[in-house]
Scaffold this active site. Structure first.
Site: not given
Ligand SMILES: Cc1cc2nc3c(=O)[nH]c(=O)nc-3n(C[C@H](O)[C@H](O)[C@H](O)COP(=O)(O)O)c2cc1C
Length: 373
Positions: A102, A191, A238, A328
């Protein structure tokens, strides 16, 4: 439990994904502090533990020092970082997996603390809303980092824009060199690309602001630079056009989503990775989701994200709303998420104290269920 749709294979960019479970990008901040932002063998272990999913999308990887505003996140702008990442990609491939990088630039969300006191760059002199982690104090003991509010960025000149576009192109080339199977352009979560896309953060009066067509221009030029280095079907994008976190917001998210989907279709990108809706945590469920608009205009793979579990992901794919679903938070504490969902086994809960800080604890030490059987 039968989750047939989720466990069907899927063709993506010439790869056969064995299932439609995607590991969503998760920033975990385990790269080296010195030399800065270099991936470690521990990261190779973490990702290879999760290699049985259809596709791993890596944590956000900074492509330029000016776009890096987070202690110990990984980078992809120098050779040491490329070498570090090549250890990670090799271990994922050795474990039978696939991994995309990414590509990330934080724009206005970088604190001056990371820039030698300089202001961060952004489309317009409008600060993000909220606060973020500052670098550690001199007597740092490895615990929580101090928080500081976002600042008003310096409005980008054409030279700054050109530098960002070139950095995305270079990041794509470095990703290939490091052995990644493809790249995901980070156009979500407030971002730099999102800052140009959404009307709340972009009030420019030149060719990069105003109309939707103008606000999509930076994305168009980034996609163009990236697809000059790597085949378009190996490039994902994304987006989170309905997110209002960190001061984001758009006057007409549906029109914006349509413009983005048309652009992705025009370039023949491999996938769009859409964040919506999320019931809790990252963004509220939008009143008017845009997934149908994206689906109608983009004929590549659509990955949907946000608060899914096995059954809801399977239903989403079975209904044809998306082709795959990313997870995530469930991936933090469940390295064997694929097995747990396939077998209908309970999921472990993550300890968020170690989400963004630490070493192996709360990172690579979550056991697979088979350890306890
Ligand atoms: C600890 C953490 C770090 C994350 N880092 C990123 C990231 O580096 N890039 C990104 O696009 N989203 C990031 N996210 C968002 C996740 O990719 C995802 O969109 C979000 O957790 C919702 O999905 P989920 O309900 O399956 O957790 C992060 C989320 C968490 C909890």
């Amino acid at each position: 439990m039968s989750l047939d749709a989720l466990f069907q294979s899927l063709q993506l960019g010439g790869l056969t994904l064995p299932n439609r479970v995607i590991m969503a990008p998760l920033t975990r901040a385990r790269a080296r502090a010195t030399p800065a932002n270099v991936p470690t063998p521990l990261m190779a272990q973490y990702y290879s533990q999760r290699a049985d999913c259809g596709l791993i999308v890596s944590e956000a990887i900074a492509i330029h020092p000016k776009g890096m505003g987070w202690y110990r996140v990984s980078g992809l702008w120098n050779e040491e970082q490329v070498t570090g990442w090549s250890v990670v990609t090799k271990s994922v491939h050795d474990a039978g997996g696939r991994i995309y990088a990414q590509l990330w630039h934080m724009g206005r969300l970088v604190l001056p603390d990371y820039l030698g006191g300089e202001l961060p760059i952004g489309p317009s002199p409008i600060a993000g809303v909220g606060e973020t982690m500052a670098p550690p104090p001199a007597d740092y003991d490895g615990g929580f980092l101090p928080m500081k509010p976002y600042v008003v960025p310096r409005e980008m000149a054409q030279a700054d824009i050109d530098e960002v576009i070139a950095a995305f192109g270079q990041g794509a080339a470095h990703a290939l060199e490091a052995g990644f199977d493809g790249v995901e352009i980070h156009g979500a979560n407030g971002y730099i690309i999102d800052q140009f896309l959404q009307s709340n953060s972009n009030t420019r009066t030149d060719g990069y602001g105003g109309s939707v067509e103008n606000r999509v221009r930076l994305l168009r030029e980034v996609v163009s630079a990236v697809t000059a280095r790597i085949a378009p079907n190996r490039v994902g994008l994304r987006i989170s056009p309905t997110s209002e976190r960190k001061g984001m917001g758009d006057a007409n998210p549906a029109a914006l989503a349509e413009a983005i989907a048309s652009l992705a279709q025009e370039f023949g990108l491999g996938y769009i990775h859409l964040i919506e809706p999320i019931a809790s945590g990252f963004m509220e469920k939008p009143d008017k989701p845009v997934i149908d608009r994206v689906r109608a205009l983009f004929r590549g793979v659509l990955i949907q994200n946000g608060s899914f579990d096995g059954p809801t992901a399977d239903a989403c794919i079975a209904a044809g709303e998306a082709d795959a679903v990313s997870f995530g938070r469930p991936y933090i504490a469940n390295p064997d998420l694929v097995t747990r969902m396939r077998e209908g086994l309970p999921l472990a809960a993550p300890n968020f104290d170690f989400a963004y800080v630490g070493e192996a604890r709360g990172y690579t030490d979550y056991p697979p269920l088979s350890d306890g059987l």
